[in-house]
Design a protein around this motif. Structure first.
Motif, PDB file in Angstrom:
ATOM      1  N   PHE A  12      -5.227   0.225   2.276  1.00  0.00           N
ATOM      2  CA  PHE A  12      -5.275   1.566   1.702  1.00  0.00           C
ATOM      3  C   PHE A  12      -4.010   2.405   1.842  1.00  0.00           C
ATOM      4  N   VAL A  13      -3.028   1.947   2.592  1.00  0.00           N
ATOM      5  CA  VAL A  13      -1.839   2.766   2.788  1.00  0.00           C
ATOM      6  C   VAL A  13      -0.662   2.165   2.045  1.00  0.00           C
ATOM      7  N   LEU A  27       3.600  14.982   3.979  1.00  0.00           N
ATOM      8  CA  LEU A  27       3.156  14.133   5.079  1.00  0.00           C
ATOM      9  C   LEU A  27       1.847  13.493   4.646  1.00  0.00           C
ATOM     10  N   GLY A  28       1.856  12.162   4.531  1.00  0.00           N
ATOM     11  CA  GLY A  28       0.697  11.460   3.995  1.00  0.00           C
ATOM     12  C   GLY A  28      -0.120  10.767   5.054  1.00  0.00           C
ATOM     13  N   CYS A  29      -0.607   9.553   4.745  1.00  0.00           N
ATOM     14  CA  CYS A  29      -1.485   8.811   5.649  1.00  0.00           C
ATOM     15  C   CYS A  29      -0.779   8.505   6.966  1.00  0.00           C
ATOM     16  N   GLY A  30      -1.553   8.488   8.024  1.00  0.00           N
ATOM     17  CA  GLY A  30      -1.028   8.076   9.318  1.00  0.00           C
ATOM     18  C   GLY A  30      -0.957   9.167  10.348  1.00  0.00           C
ATOM     19  N   ASP A  31      -1.134  10.411   9.964  1.00  0.00           N
ATOM     20  CA  ASP A  31      -1.141  11.508  10.928  1.00  0.00           C
ATOM     21  C   ASP A  31      -2.551  12.090  10.990  1.00  0.00           C
ATOM     22  N   ASP A  32      -2.727  13.163  11.759  1.00  0.00           N
ATOM     23  CA  ASP A  32      -4.056  13.761  11.886  1.00  0.00           C
ATOM     24  C   ASP A  32      -4.498  14.479  10.625  1.00  0.00           C
ATOM     25  N   ALA A 126      -2.559  10.298  -5.702  1.00  0.00           N
ATOM     26  CA  ALA A 126      -2.104   9.702  -4.452  1.00  0.00           C
ATOM     27  C   ALA A 126      -3.220   9.726  -3.413  1.00  0.00           C
ATOM     28  N   LEU A 127      -3.435   8.593  -2.741  1.00  0.00           N
ATOM     29  CA  LEU A 127      -4.352   8.541  -1.609  1.00  0.00           C
ATOM     30  C   LEU A 127      -3.595   9.042  -0.390  1.00  0.00           C
ATOM     31  N   VAL A 128      -4.031  10.168   0.171  1.00  0.00           N
ATOM     32  CA  VAL A 128      -3.239  10.834   1.212  1.00  0.00           C
ATOM     33  C   VAL A 128      -3.937  10.873   2.568  1.00  0.00           C
ATOM     34  N   GLY A 129      -5.068  10.186   2.705  1.00  0.00           N
ATOM     35  CA  GLY A 129      -5.729  10.149   3.995  1.00  0.00           C
ATOM     36  C   GLY A 129      -7.172   9.743   3.860  1.00  0.00           C
TER      37      GLY A 129
END
Length: 329
Positions: A12-13, A27-32, A126-129
């Motif tokens: 998914f990322v 700031l996309g996937c991978g953070d809170d 965009a898939l952002v989280g």
């Protein structure tokens, strides 16, 4: 099965896409949390939709279709607002008992992700989280888009005398479900595609800005959704049953009476239900023509609340889908 974060990274990322400032993602996937930048002069439209196994899609549906459908039904809400899609979040709950075989689990996830990403890319979303967890198979999708300030389509603008119209054809979703329940599995069948691979009418929603006085998508059945629009606008409606644009082959599959029921209350069509002034009809139809979509007038709004058929047919038996009613889909 991969661990949660390995699964997310594998399926998914896309770090290059998620970090691209050109689509408003700082700031996309991978953070809170993700950090997004709306465009100037635009309002943010946000909607969330949940798809649950054996409620919204069959447990044995192709994984590609499950991924496509989960995103499509959420994007349909943006279409109803006249918004352009930009970002999405996805919460995926996987049943570990169903995916106990690791090879089968990865094959399913690969196809699910392919269905989700194919549609996402078609609509520049965009898939952002999101999140991945264990439990009964379900998918929660949050979609975000933008619409120029003051141009959003809502349910509350219909006026007495406005025409009531729908894009495309009706009853295909219910017809496709009926075929699936009869054992049909060929996704080349147009009715089955309407059920498992619905197409969100995003371009149509944008095209109808400034013309539609009210709008919503048809998910729970024409009459059920028309009721929501009528109540928001405080108008009544008269429907011409003979004008309903039935999906191709629906009548031959179900017969005339059941085909009408599928169109009126079957749900899962994800077409747009709109009201508009009669003077705007021709332009609205012209705007939709390049998209390969029809806009069919099926009735008109009136001052007296409630809904009737123009030929006085009884509409009381067409309730549409409601969760917690005790019905099964």
């Amino acid at each position: 099965m991969l661990a949660e974060f390995d699964l997310i990274r594998r399926y998914f990322v896309s770090s290059q896409e998620a970090s691209s400032a050109s689509n408003g993602v700082t700031l996309g996937c991978g953070d809170d949390a993700t950090l997004l930048v709306p465009r100037a002069g635009q309002q943010l439209a946000v909607s969330v939709d949940t798809s649950v196994v054996d409620v919204h899609f069959p447990s044995d549906a192709p994984a590609f279709a499950v991924g496509h459908r989960a995103l499509a039904v959420a994007l349909s809400d943006l279409a109803a607002m006249g918004a352009s899609s930009r970002w999405c979040l996805m919460a995926l709950t996987l049943d570990q008992r169903q995916f106990s075989d690791e090879d089968a689990a990865h094959a399913w996830l690969a196809e699910y992700a392919r269905g989700f990403h194919t549609l996402r890319q078609q609509h520049a979303t965009a898939l952002v989280g999101g999140d991945v967890t264990s439990g009964a198979l379900s998918i929660g999708v949050t979609v975000m888009g933008d619409v120029p300030v003051g141009e959003a389509l809502t349910r509350s603008g219909a006026q007495p005398g406005d025409l009531i119209a729908v894009t495309g054809e009706l009853g295909g979703g219910a017809g496709g479900l009926a075929l699936w329940q009869k054992g049909e599995r060929d996704l080349a069948n147009p009715l089955l595609r309407r059920y498992l691979l619905p197409e969100p009418r995003l371009a149509a929603g944008v095209a109808l800005r400034g013309l539609a006085t009210a709008a919503m998508d048809i998910s729970d059945g024409l009459l059920a959704d028309l009721k929501h629009l009528r109540e928001a606008s405080q108008v009544g409606a008269v429907i011409t049953l003979g004008a309903l644009p039935l999906a191709e082959t629906l009548e031959s599959l179900l017969g005339r009476e059941m085909a009408l029921k599928a169109a009126l209350s079957g749900g899962d069509d994800y077409e747009l239900l709109v009201t508009l002034n009669a003077d705007s009809l021709a332009e609205a139809q012209q705007r939709l023509a390049p998209l390969g979509l029809t806009l069919t007038v099926i009735g008109h709004c009136r001052e007296a609340m409630g809904v009737n058929a123009s030929d006085q047919s009884d509409l009381s038996g067409y309730a549409g889908w409601q969760h917690f009613s005790g019905d099964t889909p």
